[in-house]
Design a protein around this motif. Structure first.
Motif, PDB file in Angstrom:
ATOM      1  N   VAL A  60     -36.863 -16.230  -9.394  1.00  0.00           N
ATOM      2  CA  VAL A  60     -37.785 -15.038  -9.610  1.00  0.00           C
ATOM      3  C   VAL A  60     -38.569 -15.301 -10.649  1.00  0.00           C
ATOM      4  O   VAL A  60     -39.787 -14.840 -10.619  1.00  0.00           O
ATOM      5  CB  VAL A  60     -36.973 -13.713 -10.153  1.00  0.00           C
ATOM      6  N   SER A  61     -38.272 -15.852 -11.914  1.00  0.00           N
ATOM      7  CA  SER A  61     -39.179 -15.942 -13.110  1.00  0.00           C
ATOM      8  C   SER A  61     -40.004 -17.253 -13.089  1.00  0.00           C
ATOM      9  O   SER A  61     -40.678 -17.651 -14.033  1.00  0.00           O
ATOM     10  CB  SER A  61     -38.475 -15.812 -14.275  1.00  0.00           C
ATOM     11  N   ALA A  62     -39.891 -18.123 -11.959  1.00  0.00           N
ATOM     12  CA  ALA A  62     -40.646 -19.331 -11.969  1.00  0.00           C
ATOM     13  C   ALA A  62     -42.152 -19.201 -12.044  1.00  0.00           C
ATOM     14  O   ALA A  62     -42.640 -19.901 -12.871  1.00  0.00           O
ATOM     15  CB  ALA A  62     -40.382 -19.717 -10.438  1.00  0.00           C
ATOM     16  N   ASN A  63     -42.508 -18.101 -11.720  1.00  0.00           N
ATOM     17  CA  ASN A  63     -44.244 -17.880 -11.777  1.00  0.00           C
ATOM     18  C   ASN A  63     -44.561 -17.319 -13.191  1.00  0.00           C
ATOM     19  O   ASN A  63     -45.422 -17.715 -13.731  1.00  0.00           O
ATOM     20  CB  ASN A  63     -44.728 -17.090 -10.759  1.00  0.00           C
ATOM     21  N   ASP A  64     -43.677 -16.520 -13.798  1.00  0.00           N
ATOM     22  CA  ASP A  64     -43.940 -16.176 -15.115  1.00  0.00           C
ATOM     23  C   ASP A  64     -43.420 -17.326 -16.037  1.00  0.00           C
ATOM     24  O   ASP A  64     -44.438 -17.365 -17.117  1.00  0.00           O
ATOM     25  CB  ASP A  64     -42.855 -14.838 -15.637  1.00  0.00           C
ATOM     26  N   ALA A  65     -42.393 -17.756 -16.227  1.00  0.00           N
ATOM     27  CA  ALA A  65     -42.029 -18.686 -17.274  1.00  0.00           C
ATOM     28  C   ALA A  65     -42.531 -20.244 -16.710  1.00  0.00           C
ATOM     29  O   ALA A  65     -42.870 -21.056 -17.576  1.00  0.00           O
ATOM     30  CB  ALA A  65     -40.763 -18.927 -17.256  1.00  0.00           C
ATOM     31  N   GLY A  66     -42.803 -20.383 -15.280  1.00  0.00           N
ATOM     32  CA  GLY A  66     -43.267 -21.608 -14.953  1.00  0.00           C
ATOM     33  C   GLY A  66     -41.947 -22.683 -14.781  1.00  0.00           C
ATOM     34  O   GLY A  66     -41.640 -23.145 -15.714  1.00  0.00           O
ATOM     35  N   GLN A  67     -41.669 -22.776 -13.446  1.00  0.00           N
ATOM     36  CA  GLN A  67     -40.653 -23.836 -13.200  1.00  0.00           C
ATOM     37  C   GLN A  67     -41.132 -25.166 -13.707  1.00  0.00           C
ATOM     38  O   GLN A  67     -41.993 -25.914 -13.337  1.00  0.00           O
ATOM     39  CB  GLN A  67     -40.276 -23.912 -11.779  1.00  0.00           C
ATOM     40  N   VAL A  68     -40.102 -25.664 -14.781  1.00  0.00           N
ATOM     41  CA  VAL A  68     -40.463 -26.833 -15.344  1.00  0.00           C
ATOM     42  C   VAL A  68     -40.355 -27.924 -14.282  1.00  0.00           C
ATOM     43  O   VAL A  68     -39.076 -28.012 -13.632  1.00  0.00           O
ATOM     44  CB  VAL A  68     -39.746 -27.102 -16.822  1.00  0.00           C
ATOM     45  N   THR A  69     -41.079 -28.798 -14.352  1.00  0.00           N
ATOM     46  CA  THR A  69     -40.746 -30.436 -13.490  1.00  0.00           C
ATOM     47  C   THR A  69     -40.744 -31.374 -14.443  1.00  0.00           C
ATOM     48  O   THR A  69     -40.399 -32.461 -13.920  1.00  0.00           O
ATOM     49  CB  THR A  69     -42.238 -30.393 -12.652  1.00  0.00           C
ATOM     50  N   SER A  70     -40.817 -31.433 -15.593  1.00  0.00           N
ATOM     51  CA  SER A  70     -40.686 -32.224 -16.482  1.00  0.00           C
ATOM     52  C   SER A  70     -39.856 -31.866 -18.060  1.00  0.00           C
ATOM     53  O   SER A  70     -40.303 -30.715 -18.440  1.00  0.00           O
ATOM     54  CB  SER A  70     -41.909 -32.938 -16.991  1.00  0.00           C
ATOM     55  N   VAL A  71     -39.207 -32.650 -18.459  1.00  0.00           N
ATOM     56  CA  VAL A  71     -38.507 -32.086 -19.758  1.00  0.00           C
ATOM     57  C   VAL A  71     -39.417 -31.871 -20.970  1.00  0.00           C
ATOM     58  O   VAL A  71     -39.345 -31.004 -21.818  1.00  0.00           O
ATOM     59  CB  VAL A  71     -37.306 -33.086 -20.094  1.00  0.00           C
ATOM     60  N   SER A  89     -32.419 -35.703 -16.675  1.00  0.00           N
ATOM     61  CA  SER A  89     -32.052 -35.632 -15.230  1.00  0.00           C
ATOM     62  C   SER A  89     -31.867 -34.364 -14.480  1.00  0.00           C
ATOM     63  O   SER A  89     -32.381 -34.491 -13.375  1.00  0.00           O
ATOM     64  CB  SER A  89     -30.576 -36.428 -15.351  1.00  0.00           C
ATOM     65  N   LEU A  90     -31.221 -33.423 -15.061  1.00  0.00           N
ATOM     66  CA  LEU A  90     -31.180 -32.246 -14.293  1.00  0.00           C
ATOM     67  C   LEU A  90     -32.379 -31.579 -14.073  1.00  0.00           C
ATOM     68  O   LEU A  90     -32.760 -30.805 -13.173  1.00  0.00           O
ATOM     69  CB  LEU A  90     -30.400 -31.437 -15.185  1.00  0.00           C
ATOM     70  N   VAL A  91     -33.403 -31.833 -14.960  1.00  0.00           N
ATOM     71  CA  VAL A  91     -35.012 -31.298 -14.856  1.00  0.00           C
ATOM     72  C   VAL A  91     -35.671 -31.927 -13.633  1.00  0.00           C
ATOM     73  O   VAL A  91     -36.231 -31.541 -12.823  1.00  0.00           O
ATOM     74  CB  VAL A  91     -35.626 -31.050 -16.099  1.00  0.00           C
ATOM     75  N   GLU A  92     -35.737 -33.322 -13.992  1.00  0.00           N
ATOM     76  CA  GLU A  92     -36.688 -34.130 -13.401  1.00  0.00           C
ATOM     77  C   GLU A  92     -36.295 -34.820 -11.899  1.00  0.00           C
ATOM     78  O   GLU A  92     -37.077 -35.078 -11.115  1.00  0.00           O
ATOM     79  CB  GLU A  92     -37.216 -35.389 -14.140  1.00  0.00           C
ATOM     80  N   ARG A  93     -35.046 -34.731 -11.889  1.00  0.00           N
ATOM     81  CA  ARG A  93     -34.221 -35.522 -10.502  1.00  0.00           C
ATOM     82  C   ARG A  93     -33.652 -34.078  -9.768  1.00  0.00           C
ATOM     83  O   ARG A  93     -34.010 -34.630  -8.617  1.00  0.00           O
ATOM     84  CB  ARG A  93     -33.079 -36.495 -11.001  1.00  0.00           C
ATOM     85  N   ALA A  98     -34.645 -24.035 -15.371  1.00  0.00           N
ATOM     86  CA  ALA A  98     -35.681 -23.518 -15.768  1.00  0.00           C
ATOM     87  C   ALA A  98     -35.602 -22.995 -17.123  1.00  0.00           C
ATOM     88  O   ALA A  98     -34.734 -22.780 -17.829  1.00  0.00           O
ATOM     89  CB  ALA A  98     -35.836 -22.308 -14.664  1.00  0.00           C
ATOM     90  N   GLY A  99     -36.859 -22.898 -17.900  1.00  0.00           N
ATOM     91  CA  GLY A  99     -36.804 -22.652 -19.170  1.00  0.00           C
ATOM     92  C   GLY A  99     -36.979 -21.023 -19.475  1.00  0.00           C
ATOM     93  O   GLY A  99     -37.192 -20.255 -18.357  1.00  0.00           O
TER      94      GLY A  99
END
Length: 580
Positions: A60-71, A89-93, A98-99
């Motif tokens: 839901v908050s991906a647009n607000d917080a910005g789904q991270v694609t890199s640590v 690994s959990l973030v990039e792979r 999400a932060g």
């Protein structure tokens, strides 16, 4: 889903370690969240709503917080963090982390049970998607089956390995509990010495020779004490570091090595590692200092016991200066100028600074007091025997080292040691043969010492070193001023690794300290050394292994005590050094 989870954990150790980390955090946070657990059991519908909210947070908050694609997008995560690789690994792979809206992860914050469930559910959903897709670059069902088969086939080996790791952990825990200190290391050194002096008779001072010639009296010439000796020296050093860059050294020593000055009639015969006639293998703390860094590459040494300039500053004789691995003679180690400030009492209290001015220049400043711990008259830090040093070291290349040294020293009446026991008796106490106004023989002595020394690495197998020393001594206890000039010089050749790795051959030739000019005349005899002694030394260090070396060597003294009437004196030794 649970079966897929187990297989996924087998395939990806990073995911497994992250899951275990999360689980461990839950264990720590259990007590703190007891009230939340109780609320779960009394309000199941509310708990499910909260769980769904947490589970949807990343979407839901991906647009607000910005789904991270890199640590790297998480501002408070650093590569030095202990769980960085797992999080990466959990973030990039897997893309299941999400932060917070402010682009932080807050990895040190306590984890609630809701957050754990939401994060685990998101990662499991992502893993199931990967397994179902069976993509070529990620997990395949066939790979999982192969890994499971291998695990079953090597179950015994894995169990053995697990047992060994458990045993190692137990032994490590025991060692940590029983170790002497986490900051201190013990180092030891032992020397076995078979030595002896040879010659027709003991050396006699040139002053006695001239006095006897004027009066017609015969000069007593006792035989050299030529019995072969077997003696030892043991040192145990405790090196303590509090910051990883500083050193507190406490050294305990015991020895019974004979002072060969008595056996041969001259200080020129002294060995580099001997200790005097009264040495009886009594153990005592013979050295104590604290050294710490200062500025960019500088160091300060504070000596409490037996401080010595030659241990604190560069003495420009890198291969022959060591008393256990280098020269076998006291004179052959380095310019006697570096021995000022600790003439024998063992106090040597003071401070030394080494500081690089550039890559090529280093300045050294130091002060040592011989009886700094004694509050009585003519003692203490500033009223007893002392020395102040200033040195400029110049290193124009990796093969050349040059040093220009000045020392101002003061030796009180009962401790005059102008040449530090390396030359003739007269050079050690150039104003000792008169009765002063107080009815006491001798005089306190102040002196200015100038030294030029250097080393040159000619080839990897040949190092040339040498020095020249000039001392201008002044008698302090006379109504009429008296001055004396003392000279010494030496040249050394070292051949490292000659005949094998760690071996070394050495040759040293020079003139021990000699009084070349003096204003003092006693009974019509000017207090000078009229003749010239020469010191010749040869040695070969044979390294048996990293811990044991054997060094046979010989010292030849021509015209000892700067007296042509004396016979040549020989001192031979076989020094065996154990390092542990």
């Amino acid at each position: 889903m649970s079966n897929n989870l187990w297989k996924s954990l087998l395939v990806n150790p990073v995911l497994l370690s992250a899951t275990l980390t999360v689980s461990a955090t839950i264990g720590i946070a259990t007590a703190a969240n007891a009230s939340e657990i109780k609320a779960d059991t009394t309000a199941p519908s509310a708990s499910l709503d909260q769980l769904n909210a947490y589970s949807n947070e990343g979407v839901v908050s991906a647009n607000d917080a910005g789904q991270v694609t890199s640590v790297s997008q998480l501002s408070d995560v650093r590569p030095t963090d202990w769980a960085f690789q797992a999080l990466q690994s959990l973030v990039e792979r897997y893309g299941c982390i999400a932060g917070y809206p402010d682009r932080t992860y807050r990895g040190n914050r306590a984890l609630t049970r809701y957050e754990f469930a939401a994060g685990l559910n998101a990662c499991l959903d992502r893993v199931n998607e990967l397994i179902a897709a069976s993509t070529a670059d990620l997990v395949k069902k066939e790979d999982l089956a192969t890994l499971q088969t291998l695990q079953e086939q090597f179950a015994a080996e894995l169990a053995t390995l697990r047992g060994r790791v458990d045993s190692l952990e137990a032994r490590t825990t025991t060692l940590e509990k029983q170790q002497f200190s986490t900051t201190t290391k013990l180092q030891g050194e032992a020397i076995f010495s078979i030595s002896g002096a040879q010659g027709d008779s003991k050396a006699v001072s040139s002053l006695l020779e001239r006095r006897a010639a004027e009066t017609g009296a015969a000069v007593a010439r006792p035989d050299v004490d030529d019995n072969t000796t077997f003696s030892n020296r043991v040192r145990l050093s405790l090196r303590t570091s509090f910051t990883g860059q500083d050193t507190l050294l406490t050294r305990i020593q015991a020895r019974n090595i004979t002072d060969f000055a008595g056996a041969a009639g001259t200080n020129m015969a002294d060995l580099s590692y001997e200790g005097g006639r009264t040495a009886d293998n009594s153990a005592f703390v013979d050295k104590l200092f604290y050294r710490f860094p200062i500025g960019q590459g500088g160091a300060v040494t504070i000596d409490a016991i037996n401080g010595e300039f030659y241990n604190n500053v560069n003495n420009f004789n890198p291969l022959l200066a060591s008393d256990s691995q280098g020269s076998i003679s006291r004179f052959g180690r380095f310019n006697p100028i570096y021995r000022q400030g600790a003439s024998g009492s063992g106090s040597g209290a003071g401070v030394t600074l080494n500081y690089p001015l550039s890559q090529a220049f280093t300045v050294s400043l130091g002060y040592l007091a011989d009886n700094g711990n004694d509050p009585t008259d003519k003692n203490g830090l500033f009223n007893g025997s002392n020395a102040a040093l200033a040195q400029l070291a110049f290193k124009p290349s990796s093969n050349i080292d040059l040093g220009f040294t000045y020392v101002r020293s003061y030796d009180r009446l009962t401790g005059a040691s102008v040449s530090s026991g390396t030359g003739s008796a007269l050079s050690n106490n150039p104003f000792g043969n008169f009765i002063n106004a107080g009815g006491v023989r001798g005089s306190a002595v102040s002196a200015d010492h100038f030294g030029v020394q250097g080393s040159f690495k000619v080839t990897p197998g040949l190092v040339l070193s040498g020095w020249g020393g000039l001392t201008k001594a002044h008698a302090e206890n006379r109504a009429t001023n008296a001055d004396a000039t003392i000279l010494n010089w030496a040249v050394g050749l070292a051949f490292p690794d000659l005949g094998g790795k760690g071996n070394m051959a050495g040759l040293i030739f020079g003139m021990p300290p000699k009084v070349t000019d003096s204003d003092l005349v006693v009974n019509g005899i000017r207090q000078e050394d009229e003749d010239t002694s020469f010191h010749l030394e040869g040695l070969y260090r044979l390294r048996l292994n990293d811990k044991i070396s054997i060094t046979p060597g010989i010292i030849v003294l021509f015209n000892p005590e700067h007296n042509n009437a004396n016979d040549t004196v020989y001192v031979g030794t076989i020094r065996t050094t154990f390092s542990f």
